[in-house]
Design a protein around this motif. Structure first.
Motif, PDB file in Angstrom:
ATOM      1  N   UNK A 316      49.491  89.631  36.037  1.00 14.76           N
ATOM      2  CA  UNK A 316      48.269  89.516  35.236  1.00 14.76           C
ATOM      3  C   UNK A 316      48.452  89.652  33.732  1.00 14.76           C
ATOM      4  N   UNK A 317      49.603  90.122  33.276  1.00 16.54           N
ATOM      5  CA  UNK A 317      49.788  90.378  31.845  1.00 16.54           C
ATOM      6  C   UNK A 317      51.142  89.870  31.369  1.00 16.54           C
ATOM      7  N   UNK A 318      51.211  89.591  30.064  1.00 13.45           N
ATOM      8  CA  UNK A 318      52.487  89.264  29.421  1.00 13.45           C
ATOM      9  C   UNK A 318      52.885  90.316  28.392  1.00 13.45           C
ATOM     10  N   UNK A 319      51.887  90.946  27.776  1.00 16.71           N
ATOM     11  CA  UNK A 319      52.144  91.934  26.730  1.00 16.71           C
ATOM     12  C   UNK A 319      51.931  93.329  27.307  1.00 16.71           C
ATOM     13  N   UNK A 320      53.036  94.007  27.604  1.00 15.53           N
ATOM     14  CA  UNK A 320      52.948  95.361  28.157  1.00 15.53           C
ATOM     15  C   UNK A 320      52.982  96.361  27.003  1.00 15.53           C
ATOM     16  N   UNK A 321      51.906  96.422  26.243  1.00 17.15           N
ATOM     17  CA  UNK A 321      51.832  97.385  25.147  1.00 17.15           C
ATOM     18  C   UNK A 321      51.311  98.721  25.678  1.00 17.15           C
ATOM     19  N   UNK A 322      51.189  99.673  24.809  1.00 19.71           N
ATOM     20  CA  UNK A 322      50.806 101.020  25.249  1.00 19.71           C
ATOM     21  C   UNK A 322      49.465 101.020  25.979  1.00 19.71           C
ATOM     22  N   UNK A 323      48.466 100.357  25.414  1.00 20.59           N
ATOM     23  CA  UNK A 323      47.134 100.369  26.013  1.00 20.59           C
ATOM     24  C   UNK A 323      47.150  99.719  27.400  1.00 20.59           C
ATOM     25  N   UNK A 324      47.864  98.615  27.535  1.00 21.42           N
ATOM     26  CA  UNK A 324      47.928  97.922  28.823  1.00 21.42           C
ATOM     27  C   UNK A 324      48.663  98.764  29.861  1.00 21.42           C
ATOM     28  N   UNK A 325      49.752  99.371  29.461  1.00 21.74           N
ATOM     29  CA  UNK A 325      50.520 100.223  30.378  1.00 21.74           C
ATOM     30  C   UNK A 325      49.661 101.395  30.856  1.00 21.74           C
ATOM     31  N   UNK A 326      48.941 102.014  29.935  1.00 26.96           N
ATOM     32  CA  UNK A 326      48.087 103.144  30.312  1.00 26.96           C
ATOM     33  C   UNK A 326      46.999 102.708  31.292  1.00 26.96           C
ATOM     34  N   UNK A 327      46.447 101.535  31.065  1.00 29.17           N
ATOM     35  CA  UNK A 327      45.384 101.022  31.939  1.00 29.17           C
ATOM     36  C   UNK A 327      45.891 100.848  33.373  1.00 29.17           C
TER      37      UNK A 327
END
Length: 783
Positions: A316-327
């Protein structure tokens, strides 16, 4: 016939990924594989064996699928050949008592060894083969051998079952690679045109990666270094030259810039998965970081849930930034930090701090424990790596904590108290070596401390296991991990190190100090295919090339500034000495210089000083002499909000003067972007020499003996790097205009002039009597 794509995985990573389960370990595991052992133990066991023992045997097994080939590879610790009997040996170091180790001690150990046994048996057409686990207790030097015999069919069935479970991940990876590479093929540079110097840098980076070299690039501010390194690296990936990009930074702000560069290319339909690693303490969901499953609900059962979390985010994602990882971590109830580390396996690019690649204590072992891979290292603001690498490769201990904790456990854990006491007594003996001096330099490495610490670590782990479920003193945990770090550094100590003992207030410190990090950096860089070191201040190039692990056949490039020289005026106030002993005579003269600059044109200015004390002294004189002028001053240990508040003072279209007093090498001398007229002048007071101290003098003596450049390597070059960084805050865009005033007589010396970038020439020598004339001429030209 087309060559099929090869997808590689190590035996270790395969086993750990498929078979892991249960809780995140609290960090106090009985098997201290990750703590104090290393190649030393392996070599000791391998070296003590006879000619029937073949050490470090590389093994590889390929399975062909319809569209690709899976290559499973690794290195068996040893192959023992005794007549017709073949045994695969897997060596594991431990601090667990030998008597409690049995064949059920750790199933992952058997799994890894069985994979090696299958590959070897398949290569050599064996119907039966032995697997031996060799456990070595690092504290007692006891060894335990556990041997099992397996048929080839048993091993084959076990191995193929692992591969079958991994096949869904293989297919996911294969389909993604196709989609990614197709998007890269169609990817254009994300701007309509290249800036001056930008294309030259991008071409150099691409050529470096394709030719598997290292590049050292002096790239002035404004070229667009991040996109100029990331874009060609992505292009090289699409052509199969590399499998992963590591974008390495020293500061959070530069990680954000890298994320933005990838996001920009995604707007041009790039499909590329990136992960940004955030420090555990920052991303942890708990108020206090504690990875014990008894304390953290995210640690408990983490490995039972994490693969589902990985699969979810990959789809579902390409950008595993901090906010996405936390989610996603909260959705799947997993530890966000460990989750982010797992995502590095599946990401095409990893954006992280230097230490995840170079620091032996926190290095991503899954990539660098063995021979490495087809990686490109993009090392941003590479000048910062000089001191950071010395820090990463050094270790220190203080005496007082050992004494304090010895008293606390004397009655409850006498064995631990005894181990603490022995270290304390040893440190006391070191203190006596200092005699009337404040320090003592040990020319030879002392084995005693190593064995005392190993005993302490062993007793610590017994204590921590027994105390699981209770709250452990944080200072004690710090001491435990510091001891582990010390032993790790001890194991890589060589002639590039020195040991020193120093009195610190009422305590004493012992430090294993890395003087020259070049070899250790080089040893890591060979685990990848190529490396690009880039910075706006990589001068002098020879110095950075030597310290940062350079080789004779590396590429070097010096790029011109993309901004017009006429947009800045470089002035040198060389009638003032800022040497330490003469500083008190300079306060009023510097205040007058600052006022002269403001008289020529009101606006926003930053003034940088070599120390807080010097800055505060001039600030007091300036504000007393010119109370009508608004000046703000940097304070030590400012919070992120306080930093933002300070920078917000420098507004666009200022109606008056805003003057910021700052320190060289501080948070405002690097990584800040005050564009247009948010900043129209930078004044640098002094040549930035680091404060004279024991470590700097030790570095000076080392390089004086090595290349006769002791003062330069220890003081001059690091100091001038700070000057160049601070002055680099000024011109950030084509439209920026401003002045740089360098105050110190030494700036006119030939040796210091030779360290200035070529875009700072010609420069003007000035005094308080004529500076306004030069400033008026400059500002008249620019309205």
């Amino acid at each position: 016939m087309a060559i099929k794509q090869e997808i590689k995985i190590s035996v270790r990573n395969l086993v750990e990924f498929i078979l892991r389960s249960g809780d995140i370990d609290s960090g106090f595991v009985r098997s201290s594989n990750r703590a104090v052992e290393g190649t030393r133990i392996h070599k000791k066991i391998q070296g003590s064996s006879d000619e029937s023992y073949e050490p470090e045997v590389t093994l590889k097994y390929e399975i062909e699928y319809n569209n690709y080939v899976l290559a499973v590879e690794g290195r068996a610790d040893g192959i023992i050949k005794e007549g017709d009997v073949i045994t695969i040996d897997e060596i594991k170091s431990t601090t667990a008592p030998i008597e409690i180790i049995d064949e059920d001690f750790n199933p992952l150990h058997w799994a890894q060894a069985k994979c090696y046994a299958f590959i070897y048996a398949d290569e050599n057409s064996l119907s039966n083969i032995n697997v031996q686990l060799t456990y070595y207790n690092i504290d007692t030097d006891e060894i335990k051998y556990i041997v099992k015999e397996y048929t080839f069919e048993e091993l084959r069935e076990f191995f193929l079952r692992l591969i079958q479970k991994y096949s869904i991940w293989l297919e996911l990876q294969y389909q993604w690679d196709i989609e990614r590479d197709e998007s890269i093929k169609n990817l254009n540079f994300p701007y309509e045109s290249y800036r001056k110097g930008q294309r030259k840098l991008a071409v150099a980076v691409y050529r470096t990666i394709v030719n598997e070299k290292k590049l050292y690039a002096q790239a002035p501010t404004g070229i667009g270094k991040t996109i100029s390194t990331v874009f060609p690296a992505v292009k090289a990936m699409g052509e199969g030259h590399i499998s992963k990009i590591f974008y390495l930074t020293a500061k959070t702000i530069t990680r954000t810039v890298a994320q933005d560069a990838f996001a920009l290319m995604r707007q041009n339909k790039l499909r590329l998965k990136t992960v940004t690693i955030t420090a555990k303490e920052k991303i942890c969901f708990k108020e206090k970081t504690n990875c014990s499953p008894d304390v953290c609900e995210y640690a408990k059962g983490h490995f039972d849930r994490v693969n589902a979390a990985i699969q979810d985010i990959l789809k579902n994602e390409d950008d595993f930034n901090r906010e996405t990882i936390e989610k996603y971590a909260k959705t799947h109830w997993v530890c966000p930090f460990e989750y982010s580390l797992d995502l590095t396996i599946w990401a095409d690019a990893v954006i992280c701090d230097y230490n995840y690649v170079f620091d032996p204590r926190v290095q991503l072992k899954r990539f660098f424990a063995e021979k490495g891979g087809d990686y490109a290292f993009l090392i941003d603001e590479a000048h910062n790596l000089v001191d950071r690498s010395r820090e990463m490769f050094s270790a220190e201990l203080y005496k007082k904590p050992f004494l304090d904790f010895k008293k606390g456990v004397k009655n409850t854990y006498p064995k631990l108290s005894k181990a603490l006491n022995k270290v304390n007594q040893y440190m006391l003996s070191l203190k006596k070596l200092c005699e009337n001096e404040e320090y003592y330099i040990k020319e030879e490495l002392d084995n005693d401390i190593y064995y005392l610490l190993r005993k302490f670590i062993s007793e610590c782990e017994e204590y921590l296991i027994k105390e699981q479920g209770t709250e452990i003193n944080e200072d004690f945990l710090k001491l435990y991990f510091d001891a582990i770090s010390f032993t790790r550094i001890y194991e890589i100590y060589d002639e590039r190190y020195i040991t020193y003992v120093e009195k610190v207030n009422d305590d004493v410190k012992i430090k294993l100090f890395c003087l020259d990090p070049s070899k250790l950096l080089r040893d890591t860089l060979v685990k990848g295919k190529s490396a690009v070191f880039f910075s706006a201040t990589l001068l002098p190039m020879e110095y950075h090339h030597n310290i940062l692990g350079g080789d004779e056949d590396d590429y070097r490039i010096y790029l011109d500034s993309p901004f017009p020289d006429r947009n800045k005026c470089v002035l040198i106030g060389d009638n003032i000495s800022t040497r330490y002993k003469e500083r008190d005579k300079s306060y009023t003269h510097i205040a007058q210089y600052i006022n002269s600059v403001l008289m020529a044109k009101s606006g926003n200015y930053l003034i940088f000083f070599p120390s807080y004390k010097y800055m505060n002294s001039v600030y007091d004189v300036f504000t007393h002499k010119y109370p009508e002028l608004q000046a703000y001053i940097q304070s030590p240990n400012m919070s992120e909000d306080e930093r933002e508040d300070f920078l917000s003072l420098f507004r666009i279209n200022p109606q008056g003067n805003t003057i910021g007093f700052c320190v060289l090498g501080g948070v405002f001398s690097e990584g800040i972007d005050l564009k247009e007229d948010r900043l129209i002048g930078v004044i640098v007071v002094g040549v930035g020499l680091p404060q004279i101290c024991l470590e700097r003098n030790i570095i000076k003596d080392y390089f004086q003996n090595k290349n006769n450049l002791g003062f330069e390597y220890s003081y001059m070059y690091p100091g001038m790097n700070k000057v160049l960084q601070a002055a680099g805050r000024l011109i950030r865009t084509d439209d920026d205009k401003g002045i740089i005033l360098l105050i110190d007589e030494r700036f006119s010396y030939k040796t210091y002039q030779g360290l200035l970038p070529k875009e700072w020439f010609p420069n003007i020598r000035t005094t308080n009597n004529n500076i306004v004339k030069y400033l008026d001429e400059f500002w008249d030209r620019h309205g």
